[in-house]
Design a protein around this motif. Structure first.
Motif, PDB file in Angstrom:
ATOM      1  N   PRO A 101       1.093   7.127  10.511  1.00 39.35           N
ATOM      2  CA  PRO A 101       1.301   5.999  11.431  1.00 39.35           C
ATOM      3  C   PRO A 101       1.988   6.472  12.711  1.00 39.35           C
ATOM      4  O   PRO A 101       3.071   7.036  12.663  1.00 39.35           O
ATOM      5  CB  PRO A 101       2.232   5.066  10.634  1.00 39.35           C
ATOM      6  N   LEU A 134       0.703  -2.559  12.932  1.00 40.38           N
ATOM      7  CA  LEU A 134       1.849  -3.314  12.412  1.00 40.38           C
ATOM      8  C   LEU A 134       2.835  -3.568  13.557  1.00 40.38           C
ATOM      9  O   LEU A 134       3.183  -2.636  14.297  1.00 40.38           O
ATOM     10  CB  LEU A 134       2.540  -2.520  11.300  1.00 40.38           C
ATOM     11  N   ALA A 182       4.337   0.821   7.007  1.00 35.12           N
ATOM     12  CA  ALA A 182       3.125   1.343   7.644  1.00 35.12           C
ATOM     13  C   ALA A 182       2.510   2.464   6.812  1.00 35.12           C
ATOM     14  O   ALA A 182       1.292   2.557   6.677  1.00 35.12           O
ATOM     15  CB  ALA A 182       3.449   1.846   9.049  1.00 35.12           C
ATOM     16  N   LYS A 183       3.385   3.284   6.227  1.00 40.47           N
ATOM     17  CA  LYS A 183       2.864   4.373   5.375  1.00 40.47           C
ATOM     18  C   LYS A 183       2.168   3.784   4.151  1.00 40.47           C
ATOM     19  O   LYS A 183       1.047   4.175   3.808  1.00 40.47           O
ATOM     20  CB  LYS A 183       4.020   5.274   4.929  1.00 40.47           C
ATOM     21  N   HIS A 187      -1.307   1.706   7.907  1.00 36.03           N
ATOM     22  CA  HIS A 187      -1.431   1.322   9.323  1.00 36.03           C
ATOM     23  C   HIS A 187      -1.562   2.571  10.204  1.00 36.03           C
ATOM     24  O   HIS A 187      -0.937   3.588   9.934  1.00 36.03           O
ATOM     25  CB  HIS A 187      -0.212   0.508   9.764  1.00 36.03           C
ATOM     26  N   VAL A 190       2.344   1.632  14.588  1.00 33.21           N
ATOM     27  CA  VAL A 190       3.467   0.704  14.380  1.00 33.21           C
ATOM     28  C   VAL A 190       4.159   0.472  15.712  1.00 33.21           C
ATOM     29  O   VAL A 190       4.591   1.429  16.362  1.00 33.21           O
ATOM     30  CB  VAL A 190       4.542   1.296  13.453  1.00 33.21           C
TER      31      VAL A 190
END
Ligand code: GDP
Length: 299
Positions: A101, A134, A182-183, A187, A190
């Protein structure tokens, strides 16, 4: 955008192209007028001085004066000077978002258009580049700002979501939670929308610097309101002293008939302008293109 400056320069150039031969004196007189026009457009004085000196060096030479269309040549030199001033043709305007991300940190004063710009860039990344995005607001002192980002995310389709708000968390904790989410969520990008204040203060800078340390953003964008002219430039300069900024976004270009902030930004801060905000709606965002902007200024 730039309407007043475009009008002024148009008048000056008409005077240059309206006749055949030009003397060195004619060119110098036109450059003096251009200098005044730029100052009236609220371009920073050192930037104007440097710009005029560079243009003059190229425009008063024999080659230009003796050319078939000296007026056109001078206009071309002014055009090229503007492109340089705006960061050059190859300005680094693309966002570095290839390493998921990828974190994009957004900074700026309250009311500069930071949250709207976050949503605009997220929309662009999701729709054009098919990125999964995100959005996280770190503005813990302003619940309304956090809510605003969540509402905007809801308007942007399934590929853009906002980090659920957890009451009582500190900005650094939210940043860590966003990276983790996010991980886990796969995603690509971010956004960390940092707190906006009405003026730059030490606490704000320390907070943003801490978040940059934790999140190691690939991009840190300062959002500044073009309508505030030289204040926007000063804000950018001061943020850049404390934060590892990678670029600038100038908002409210739709309302800025002068353009001084846009023309001064790059030279004063050394940072590339990446986007221009051109309206309240979420599609009111232009990727910055120095050549196109220079062309627009010259009408
Ligand atoms: P923040 O406090 O920095 O997050 O600012 P907001 O994103 O809430 O924006 C403040 C106001 O400016 C809102 O009414 C936005 O719709 C408006 N705004 C933001 N960007 C632009 C722009 O490029 N043009 C215009 N006309 N309005 C904008």
């Amino acid at each position: 955008m730039f309407d007043a400056l475009t009008d002024r320069l148009g008048g000056i150039f008409d005077g240059l192209t309206g006749r055949g031969a030009l003397s060195e004196k004619d060119v110098s007189a036109a450059l003096r007028e251009i200098r005044v026009a730029l100052l009236e457009a609220d371009v920073a004085l050192p930037v104007v001085k440097d710009f005029i000196a560079k243009v003059k060096e190229r425009a008063v030479g024999e080659e230009v004066i003796r050319s078939v269309k000296p007026g056109q040549q001078v206009i071309k030199i002014v055009h090229d000077g503007l492109v340089d001033l705006l960061g050059g043709e190859d300005a680094e305007t693309r966002l570095r978002v290839d390493n998921p991300p990828s974190v994009i940190m957004m900074a700026g004063l309250q009311g500069s258009g930071k949250t709207t710009t976050t949503a605009k860039i997220a929309k662009r990344l999701s729709e054009r580049d098919k990125k999964k995005v995100l959005l996280a607001s770190l503005d813990v002192r302003r619940p309304a700002a956090m809510e605003q980002l969540a509402v905007l995310a809801d308007q942007l389709g399934a590929n853009v979501t906002s980090l659920p708000i957890v009451q009582g968390q500190m900005p650094a904790e939210i940043a860590r939670r966003a990276l983790q989410a996010a991980k886990l969520g796969g995603h690509d990008v971010v956004f960390l929308d940092t707190a906006g204040r009405t003026s730059i203060d030490e606490q704000m800078m320390a907070e943003a610097a801490e978040i940059a340390k934790i999140a190691q953003p690939k991009e840190s964008l300062l959002v500044a309101d073009a309508l505030t002219g030289q204040d926007a430039v000063e804000t950018a300069r001061r943020f850049h002293e404390r934060l590892p900024l990678t670029g600038l976004v100038l908002t409210r270009m739709d309302g800025d008939g002068r353009g001084g902030a846009a023309l001064s930004m790059r030279a004063v801060t050394g940072l590339p302008i990446k986007f221009l905000g051109t309206g309240e709606k979420l599609d009111g965002l232009d990727a910055f293109d120095a050549k196109r902007v220079a062309g627009r200024i010259l009408g």
